[in-house]
Enzyme design. Sequence first.
Site: not given
Length: 289
Positions: A64, A75
Amino acid sequence: MAEAKQAGQTGVATGVARIDARFAACRAEGRAALVTFLTAGYPDYETSAEIFEALPGAGVDVIEVGMPFTDPMADGPVIQEAGLHALQRGQTTRRTLELVRRFRQKDQATPVILMGYYNPIYVYGVDRFLADAKEAGVDGLIVVDLPPEEDDELCLPALRAGLAFIRLATPTTDDRRLPAVLANTAGFVYYVSITGITGTATPDFGQVAASIARIKRHTSLPVAVGFGVKNAGHAAAVAAAGADGVVVGSALIERIRATLDAKGEAGPAAREAALALARELAEGVRRRA
Protein backbone atom coordinates in the site's frame (compact mmCIF):
# COMPACT_ATOMS: atom_id res chain seq x y z
CA MET A 1 13.84 -12.02 -10.24
CA ALA A 2 13.27 -12.57 -13.95
CA GLU A 3 13.59 -9.54 -16.20
CA ALA A 4 10.54 -7.33 -15.76
CA LYS A 5 7.95 -7.20 -18.53
CA GLN A 6 6.37 -3.97 -19.64
CA ALA A 7 2.93 -3.20 -18.26
CA GLY A 8 0.19 -4.39 -20.56
CA GLN A 9 2.38 -7.06 -22.22
CA THR A 10 0.67 -10.39 -22.88
CA GLY A 11 0.79 -12.69 -19.87
CA VAL A 12 1.17 -9.96 -17.24
CA ALA A 13 -1.76 -9.77 -14.84
CA THR A 14 -2.77 -6.26 -13.82
CA GLY A 15 -5.33 -4.58 -11.62
CA VAL A 16 -7.85 -6.84 -9.88
CA ALA A 17 -6.30 -9.92 -11.52
CA ARG A 18 -2.87 -9.22 -10.02
CA ILE A 19 -4.38 -8.87 -6.52
CA ASP A 20 -6.44 -12.04 -6.95
CA ALA A 21 -3.39 -13.96 -8.13
CA ARG A 22 -1.28 -12.89 -5.16
CA PHE A 23 -3.88 -13.83 -2.56
CA ALA A 24 -4.45 -17.15 -4.33
CA ALA A 25 -0.70 -17.86 -4.24
CA CYS A 26 -0.51 -17.11 -0.51
CA ARG A 27 -3.58 -19.26 0.12
CA ALA A 28 -1.92 -22.13 -1.79
CA GLU A 29 1.05 -21.79 0.58
CA GLY A 30 -1.33 -22.05 3.54
CA ARG A 31 -0.58 -18.59 4.91
CA ALA A 32 -1.80 -15.02 5.08
CA ALA A 33 -0.43 -12.34 2.78
CA LEU A 34 1.76 -9.63 4.26
CA VAL A 35 0.55 -6.16 3.25
CA THR A 36 2.75 -3.22 4.20
CA PHE A 37 2.08 0.50 3.97
CA LEU A 38 4.58 3.21 3.18
CA THR A 39 4.03 6.93 2.72
CA ALA A 40 5.08 8.09 -0.74
CA GLY A 41 7.98 10.51 -0.47
CA TYR A 42 8.80 9.71 3.16
CA PRO A 43 11.37 10.43 4.44
CA ASP A 44 12.33 11.65 0.95
CA TYR A 45 11.53 10.60 -2.59
CA GLU A 46 14.66 8.56 -3.23
CA THR A 47 14.63 6.71 0.10
CA SER A 48 10.93 5.88 -0.25
CA ALA A 49 11.59 4.55 -3.76
CA GLU A 50 14.45 2.37 -2.52
CA ILE A 51 12.32 0.94 0.30
CA PHE A 52 9.37 0.40 -2.04
CA GLU A 53 11.50 -1.52 -4.52
CA ALA A 54 13.11 -3.70 -1.82
CA LEU A 55 9.97 -4.71 0.13
CA PRO A 56 9.06 -7.74 -2.03
CA GLY A 57 12.52 -9.18 -1.48
CA ALA A 58 11.94 -8.86 2.28
CA GLY A 59 8.80 -11.01 2.05
CA VAL A 60 6.07 -8.43 1.45
CA ASP A 61 3.21 -9.67 -0.75
CA VAL A 62 1.15 -6.51 -1.34
CA ILE A 63 2.25 -2.88 -0.99
CA GLU A 64 0.00 0.00 0.00
CA VAL A 65 1.35 3.39 -0.96
CA GLY A 66 -0.02 6.31 1.02
CA MET A 67 -0.79 9.47 -0.95
CA PRO A 68 0.16 12.36 1.37
CA PHE A 69 -2.70 14.70 2.23
CA THR A 70 -2.96 17.73 4.51
CA ASP A 71 -6.01 16.46 6.43
CA PRO A 72 -5.64 12.67 6.89
CA MET A 73 -8.53 12.13 9.32
CA ALA A 74 -8.28 8.33 9.55
CA ASP A 75 -4.54 8.27 10.20
CA GLY A 76 -2.80 8.35 13.54
CA PRO A 77 -0.05 10.81 14.44
CA VAL A 78 2.79 8.70 13.01
CA ILE A 79 1.35 8.54 9.49
CA GLN A 80 0.02 12.10 9.70
CA GLU A 81 3.51 13.35 10.47
CA ALA A 82 5.03 11.26 7.67
CA GLY A 83 2.55 12.67 5.17
CA LEU A 84 3.22 16.27 6.16
CA HIS A 85 6.96 15.60 6.08
CA ALA A 86 6.62 14.25 2.52
CA LEU A 87 4.48 17.19 1.39
CA GLN A 88 7.06 19.62 2.73
CA ARG A 89 9.66 17.86 0.59
CA GLY A 90 7.62 18.30 -2.55
CA GLN A 91 5.66 15.05 -2.79
CA THR A 92 2.66 15.33 -5.11
CA THR A 93 0.12 12.96 -6.64
CA ARG A 94 2.11 13.02 -9.86
CA ARG A 95 5.31 12.07 -8.02
CA THR A 96 3.47 9.29 -6.19
CA LEU A 97 2.40 7.80 -9.52
CA GLU A 98 5.99 8.16 -10.70
CA LEU A 99 7.12 6.05 -7.72
CA VAL A 100 4.77 3.28 -8.86
CA ARG A 101 5.95 3.60 -12.45
CA ARG A 102 9.56 3.27 -11.30
CA PHE A 103 8.68 0.21 -9.18
CA ARG A 104 7.01 -1.47 -12.16
CA GLN A 105 10.23 -1.26 -14.17
CA LYS A 106 11.58 -3.95 -11.81
CA ASP A 107 8.50 -5.75 -10.49
CA GLN A 108 5.44 -6.80 -12.48
CA ALA A 109 4.10 -9.29 -9.94
CA THR A 110 3.57 -7.45 -6.64
CA PRO A 111 0.17 -5.76 -6.27
CA VAL A 112 0.31 -2.04 -5.51
CA ILE A 113 -2.59 -0.26 -3.82
CA LEU A 114 -2.85 3.52 -3.47
CA MET A 115 -4.37 4.57 -0.16
CA GLY A 116 -5.56 8.04 0.65
CA TYR A 117 -8.34 10.60 0.46
CA TYR A 118 -10.59 11.84 -2.31
CA ASN A 119 -9.60 15.51 -2.36
CA PRO A 120 -6.20 15.10 -4.11
CA ILE A 121 -7.81 12.77 -6.67
CA TYR A 122 -10.64 15.23 -7.30
CA VAL A 123 -8.16 18.07 -7.76
CA TYR A 124 -6.05 15.93 -10.11
CA GLY A 125 -9.19 14.99 -12.09
CA VAL A 126 -10.84 11.59 -11.66
CA ASP A 127 -10.61 10.43 -15.28
CA ARG A 128 -7.03 11.63 -15.62
CA PHE A 129 -6.08 10.10 -12.28
CA LEU A 130 -7.53 6.68 -13.15
CA ALA A 131 -5.86 6.65 -16.56
CA ASP A 132 -2.50 7.69 -15.13
CA ALA A 133 -2.75 5.26 -12.19
CA LYS A 134 -3.53 2.39 -14.52
CA GLU A 135 -0.67 3.33 -16.85
CA ALA A 136 1.74 3.58 -13.92
CA GLY A 137 0.89 0.07 -12.73
CA VAL A 138 -1.49 0.69 -9.82
CA ASP A 139 -3.81 -2.25 -9.09
CA GLY A 140 -6.30 -0.83 -6.63
CA LEU A 141 -7.44 2.08 -4.49
CA ILE A 142 -8.38 2.56 -0.86
CA VAL A 143 -10.07 5.94 -0.44
CA VAL A 144 -11.19 6.17 3.15
CA ASP A 145 -13.54 9.15 2.95
CA LEU A 146 -15.84 7.92 0.15
CA PRO A 147 -18.74 5.84 1.52
CA PRO A 148 -20.77 3.45 -0.68
CA GLU A 149 -23.37 6.16 -1.20
CA GLU A 150 -20.74 8.03 -3.25
CA ASP A 151 -19.73 5.11 -5.51
CA ASP A 152 -20.46 7.11 -8.67
CA GLU A 153 -17.68 9.55 -7.75
CA LEU A 154 -14.74 7.15 -7.97
CA CYS A 155 -15.54 3.54 -7.10
CA LEU A 156 -17.52 2.63 -10.21
CA PRO A 157 -15.22 4.54 -12.60
CA ALA A 158 -12.24 2.76 -11.00
CA LEU A 159 -13.84 -0.66 -11.47
CA ARG A 160 -14.59 0.16 -15.10
CA ALA A 161 -10.92 1.12 -15.52
CA GLY A 162 -9.87 -2.29 -14.19
CA LEU A 163 -8.72 -1.08 -10.77
CA ALA A 164 -9.91 -2.71 -7.57
CA PHE A 165 -11.79 -0.47 -5.16
CA ILE A 166 -11.05 -1.79 -1.69
CA ARG A 167 -13.48 -0.91 1.05
CA LEU A 168 -12.91 -0.72 4.79
CA ALA A 169 -15.10 -2.55 7.30
CA THR A 170 -14.82 -1.65 10.98
CA PRO A 171 -15.96 -3.07 14.33
CA THR A 172 -19.05 -0.85 14.02
CA THR A 173 -20.00 -2.13 10.54
CA ASP A 174 -22.97 -4.32 11.43
CA ASP A 175 -24.71 -6.97 9.32
CA ARG A 176 -27.20 -4.45 7.98
CA ARG A 177 -24.46 -2.12 6.73
CA LEU A 178 -22.02 -4.78 5.52
CA PRO A 179 -23.81 -5.62 2.21
CA ALA A 180 -23.59 -1.96 1.14
CA VAL A 181 -19.88 -1.87 2.04
CA LEU A 182 -19.20 -5.05 0.07
CA ALA A 183 -21.39 -4.30 -2.95
CA ASN A 184 -18.69 -2.87 -5.23
CA THR A 185 -15.60 -3.99 -3.31
CA ALA A 186 -12.94 -5.84 -5.29
CA GLY A 187 -9.52 -7.31 -4.50
CA PHE A 188 -10.00 -7.73 -0.77
CA VAL A 189 -11.88 -6.35 2.20
CA TYR A 190 -9.80 -4.29 4.62
CA TYR A 191 -10.98 -4.94 8.17
CA VAL A 192 -10.03 -2.20 10.61
CA SER A 193 -9.37 -4.13 13.80
CA ILE A 194 -9.81 -1.25 16.25
CA THR A 195 -12.21 1.64 16.68
CA GLY A 196 -10.18 4.76 16.02
CA ILE A 197 -7.20 5.91 13.99
CA THR A 198 -4.17 3.99 12.79
CA GLY A 199 -1.38 2.89 15.09
CA THR A 200 -3.05 3.79 18.39
CA ALA A 201 -4.04 0.49 20.03
CA THR A 202 -3.52 -3.27 19.94
CA PRO A 203 -6.38 -5.40 18.59
CA ASP A 204 -8.36 -7.88 20.64
CA PHE A 205 -7.38 -10.94 18.61
CA GLY A 206 -10.34 -13.01 19.79
CA GLN A 207 -12.70 -10.30 18.60
CA VAL A 208 -10.78 -10.05 15.34
CA ALA A 209 -11.37 -13.76 14.70
CA ALA A 210 -15.12 -13.39 15.29
CA SER A 211 -15.29 -10.33 13.02
CA ILE A 212 -13.39 -12.05 10.20
CA ALA A 213 -15.77 -15.02 10.40
CA ARG A 214 -18.76 -12.68 10.27
CA ILE A 215 -17.46 -10.80 7.22
CA LYS A 216 -16.69 -14.06 5.43
CA ARG A 217 -20.31 -15.10 5.79
CA HIS A 218 -21.11 -12.20 3.47
CA THR A 219 -18.32 -12.43 0.89
CA SER A 220 -15.82 -14.75 -0.77
CA LEU A 221 -13.26 -11.93 -1.01
CA PRO A 222 -10.07 -12.20 1.06
CA VAL A 223 -10.16 -10.30 4.35
CA ALA A 224 -7.03 -8.36 5.31
CA VAL A 225 -6.72 -6.98 8.84
CA GLY A 226 -4.89 -3.81 9.82
CA PHE A 227 -4.69 -0.90 12.31
CA GLY A 228 -2.76 -1.79 15.46
CA VAL A 229 -0.58 -4.61 14.08
CA LYS A 230 2.91 -3.66 15.22
CA ASN A 231 5.20 -6.69 15.30
CA ALA A 232 5.72 -10.29 14.19
CA GLY A 233 3.74 -11.63 17.14
CA HIS A 234 0.74 -9.48 16.27
CA ALA A 235 1.03 -10.53 12.62
CA ALA A 236 1.10 -14.18 13.60
CA ALA A 237 -1.92 -13.75 15.87
CA VAL A 238 -3.97 -12.00 13.19
CA ALA A 239 -3.07 -14.70 10.65
CA ALA A 240 -4.06 -17.37 13.15
CA ALA A 241 -7.39 -15.59 13.65
CA GLY A 242 -8.27 -16.42 10.05
CA ALA A 243 -7.16 -13.30 8.19
CA ASP A 244 -6.19 -13.73 4.55
CA GLY A 245 -3.88 -10.75 4.86
CA VAL A 246 -2.14 -8.80 7.62
CA VAL A 247 -1.63 -5.05 7.12
CA VAL A 248 1.14 -3.10 8.85
CA GLY A 249 1.72 0.62 8.42
CA SER A 250 2.47 2.81 11.43
CA ALA A 251 5.08 0.41 12.83
CA LEU A 252 7.03 0.55 9.57
CA ILE A 253 6.91 4.35 9.50
CA GLU A 254 8.02 4.45 13.14
CA ARG A 255 11.05 2.29 12.33
CA ILE A 256 12.03 4.71 9.57
CA ARG A 257 11.43 7.79 11.72
CA ALA A 258 13.69 6.44 14.48
CA THR A 259 16.66 6.52 12.10
CA LEU A 260 16.29 10.12 10.92
CA ASP A 261 18.67 12.83 12.07
CA ALA A 262 17.67 16.02 13.91
CA LYS A 263 16.73 17.67 10.60
CA GLY A 264 14.57 14.75 9.52
CA GLU A 265 17.06 13.60 6.94
CA ALA A 266 17.52 9.92 6.10
CA GLY A 267 20.62 7.83 5.70
CA PRO A 268 21.12 4.17 4.73
CA ALA A 269 19.78 3.09 8.14
CA ALA A 270 16.24 4.13 7.15
CA ARG A 271 16.03 1.56 4.38
CA GLU A 272 17.60 -1.17 6.49
CA ALA A 273 15.30 -0.51 9.45
CA ALA A 274 12.20 -0.77 7.28
CA LEU A 275 13.37 -3.96 5.60
CA ALA A 276 14.37 -5.55 8.91
CA LEU A 277 10.83 -5.09 10.23
CA ALA A 278 9.36 -6.36 6.95
CA ARG A 279 11.40 -9.54 7.28
CA GLU A 280 10.23 -10.00 10.87
CA LEU A 281 6.60 -9.54 9.85
CA ALA A 282 6.99 -11.92 6.91
CA GLU A 283 8.27 -14.56 9.30
CA GLY A 284 5.30 -13.87 11.57
CA VAL A 285 2.63 -14.45 8.92
CA ARG A 286 4.40 -17.63 7.89
CA ARG A 287 4.65 -19.14 11.36
CA ARG A 288 1.27 -17.90 12.63
CA ALA A 289 0.55 -17.83 16.39
